[in-house]
Design an enzyme around this catalytic site. Structure first.
Site, PDB file in Angstrom:
ATOM      1  N   THR A 204     -33.736 -10.645  21.927  1.00  0.00           N
ATOM      2  CA  THR A 204     -33.506 -10.257  23.113  1.00  0.00           C
ATOM      3  C   THR A 204     -34.438  -9.317  23.630  1.00  0.00           C
ATOM      4  O   THR A 204     -34.381  -8.404  22.866  1.00  0.00           O
ATOM      5  CB  THR A 204     -32.026 -10.155  23.057  1.00  0.00           C
ATOM      6  OG1 THR A 204     -31.173 -11.149  22.611  1.00  0.00           O
ATOM      7  CG2 THR A 204     -31.672  -9.727  24.755  1.00  0.00           C
ATOM      8  N   ARG A 232     -23.165 -22.207  25.074  1.00  0.00           N
ATOM      9  CA  ARG A 232     -22.846 -21.196  24.424  1.00  0.00           C
ATOM     10  C   ARG A 232     -23.485 -19.914  25.192  1.00  0.00           C
ATOM     11  O   ARG A 232     -24.817 -19.832  25.684  1.00  0.00           O
ATOM     12  CB  ARG A 232     -23.748 -21.258  23.037  1.00  0.00           C
ATOM     13  CG  ARG A 232     -23.583 -19.854  22.048  1.00  0.00           C
ATOM     14  CD  ARG A 232     -24.813 -19.003  22.397  1.00  0.00           C
ATOM     15  NE  ARG A 232     -24.950 -18.102  21.368  1.00  0.00           N
ATOM     16  CZ  ARG A 232     -25.763 -16.754  21.408  1.00  0.00           C
ATOM     17  NH1 ARG A 232     -26.678 -16.979  22.212  1.00  0.00           N
ATOM     18  NH2 ARG A 232     -25.927 -16.044  20.272  1.00  0.00           N
ATOM     19  N   GLY A 234     -24.391 -15.633  24.356  1.00  0.00           N
ATOM     20  CA  GLY A 234     -24.315 -14.626  23.473  1.00  0.00           C
ATOM     21  C   GLY A 234     -24.177 -13.287  23.964  1.00  0.00           C
ATOM     22  O   GLY A 234     -23.312 -13.239  24.932  1.00  0.00           O
ATOM     23  N   ASP A 235     -24.349 -12.384  23.277  1.00  0.00           N
ATOM     24  CA  ASP A 235     -24.006 -10.926  23.733  1.00  0.00           C
ATOM     25  C   ASP A 235     -24.995 -10.436  24.811  1.00  0.00           C
ATOM     26  O   ASP A 235     -24.231  -9.462  25.456  1.00  0.00           O
ATOM     27  CB  ASP A 235     -24.410 -10.059  22.376  1.00  0.00           C
ATOM     28  CG  ASP A 235     -25.803  -9.782  21.931  1.00  0.00           C
ATOM     29  OD1 ASP A 235     -26.417 -11.016  22.046  1.00  0.00           O
ATOM     30  OD2 ASP A 235     -26.214  -8.911  21.619  1.00  0.00           O
ATOM     31  N   THR A 255     -29.638  -5.944  20.252  1.00  0.00           N
ATOM     32  CA  THR A 255     -30.280  -7.068  20.002  1.00  0.00           C
ATOM     33  C   THR A 255     -29.969  -7.651  18.668  1.00  0.00           C
ATOM     34  O   THR A 255     -29.549  -6.822  17.761  1.00  0.00           O
ATOM     35  CB  THR A 255     -31.823  -7.124  20.271  1.00  0.00           C
ATOM     36  OG1 THR A 255     -32.292  -8.277  19.729  1.00  0.00           O
ATOM     37  CG2 THR A 255     -32.361  -5.929  19.230  1.00  0.00           C
ATOM     38  N   GLY A 256     -29.817  -8.736  18.394  1.00  0.00           N
ATOM     39  CA  GLY A 256     -29.536  -9.333  16.921  1.00  0.00           C
ATOM     40  C   GLY A 256     -28.564 -10.575  17.144  1.00  0.00           C
ATOM     41  O   GLY A 256     -28.895 -11.510  18.041  1.00  0.00           O
ATOM     42  N   GLY A 258     -26.124 -12.258  18.186  1.00  0.00           N
ATOM     43  CA  GLY A 258     -25.175 -12.275  19.519  1.00  0.00           C
ATOM     44  C   GLY A 258     -23.893 -12.499  19.276  1.00  0.00           C
ATOM     45  O   GLY A 258     -22.951 -12.100  19.882  1.00  0.00           O
TER      46      GLY A 258
END
Ligand SMILES: *[C@@H]1O[C@H](CO)[C@@H](O)[C@H](O)[C@H]1NC(C)=O
Length: 341
Positions: A204, A232, A234-235, A255-256, A258
């Site tokens: 991200t 879906r 994510g974060d 980032t990662g 999520g």
């Protein structure tokens, strides 16, 4: 007693005298240099942090940074690319976000329109697309020949591996869907599933900027996880998770992995740690360690920027994490590589 008092007085006045403000400044996750340079151009000319974030992240959306930002990347199980984006104004604590946005390439600009043209904070899916079209955005497909090929290989050759299902039949580790639910006593054991998030499945773009007036803004943009289950989010678009900004403290971006990170609001936590007096580096570390305590295998990073322009990052599950900084202290951008825990 007397000596203690003296020390306190000295530390008080030294820190007051020598707090140099390093603003304007922008920090960006990973090596998204073109976005950073664009944001810096805005800030250098005296522009606003919000514009720096929107225009900076837009560059990655157009250039399809790492295939994980913008159109034509990370197809979902149906082969469609959908976008998530967030923009936050740290002066007003107002947020604009979109999730699972279909058919519009300019996700962070749509998020900016949610911020500026609605009293809402977050619009999702097909209905967010309708909003975007009303605001003048152009609807077009986000599928490209590359994303179609990626999806075809996953579906035909790789038998829908990897995927994000669990406790369903047929066995998602071997078969494609459609699936139906199957209860399992092994829920806890399987909680991590079998989807290993690799480097090109989580990049991200997250940015935090401070303009010459000291206004802080933050934002993110992503096309999410590759082969995600349609719908879906994510974060990245979640305020406090993907990014957070507060003029009185600073900002942070994450980032990662999520699906896991959004359970911990790591950007919010990093900002709150700085509010309590932590340096950006230790604030980021606290946010990462909170997740590690529950998910030792998780992969992710947090970058934090204080309101005076000090920055730091922490990461886990990879060897090192790079972020880009652009400010007045150097002529060009600088990539900083942080070793991970
Ligand atoms: C940065 O932008 C330049 C020119 O616009 C382009 O050639 C280059 O590929 C971009 N870099 C990345 C990593 O996308």
């Amino acid at each position: 007693m007397w000596f203690g008092t003296l020390v306190i007085v000295i530390s008080c006045c030294f820190s007051t005298l020598y707090t140099e403000e390093n603003i304007p400044i922008v920090v960006t996750t990973w090596k998204f240099i073109n976005s950073t340079v664009k944001a810096w151009e805005v800030l250098k000319e005296g522009g606003e942090a919000l514009d720096a974030i929107e225009l900076g992240a837009s560059v990655c959306e157009k250039q399809q940074c790492d295939g994980t930002v913008g159109y034509g990347g990370s197809p979902d199980e149906n082969g469609e690319t959908t976008l998530d984006a967030l923009i936050m104004n740290g002066k007003t604590m107002n947020v604009g976000a979109v999730g699972a946005l279909r058919g519009i390439k300019d996700a962070i600009s749509v998020a900016r329109h949610v911020l500026e043209h609605t009293k809402h904070s977050f619009l999702v899916g097909e209905l967010a697309t309708q909003f975007a079209v009303e605001m003048g955005f152009h609807r077009e497909t986000l599928v490209t020949p590359q994303s179609k090929e990626m999806w075809k290989k996953w579906f035909n050759e790789d038998h829908c591996q990897p995927n994000f299902w669990m406790n369903v039949k047929p066995d998602p580790r071997k078969s494609c869907g459609p699936y139906s639910k199957q209860s399992s006593k092994k829920y806890d054991e399987d909680i991590e599933g079998h989807m290993k998030v690799d480097r090109y499945n989580h990049d991200t773009i997250g940015m935090v900027a401070i303009d010459k007036n000291g206004d802080v803004a933050a934002g993110t943009s992503t096309n999410g996880a590759k082969f995600k289950i349609p719908g879906r989010i994510g974060d990245s678009p979640i305020p406090g998770s993907g990014a957070y900004a507060d003029n009185t403290v600073g900002g942070a971006a994450a980032t990662g992995d999520g699906d896991i990170m959004l359970r911990f609001l790591p950007s919010f936590l990093a900002v709150e740690e700085m509010r309590r007096g932590s340096s950006p580096t230790s604030a980021a570390r606290v946010a990462v360690e909170r997740i590690v305590a529950y998910y030792p295998d998780f992969m992710g990073a947090v970058v934090a920027l204080s309101k005076v322009g000090k920055h730091g990052a922490a990461c886990h599950g990879i060897t090192s994490f790079p972020y880009v900084v652009h400010d007045t202290t150097q002529e060009s951008y600088k990539v900083i590589e942080v070793k991970c825990s």
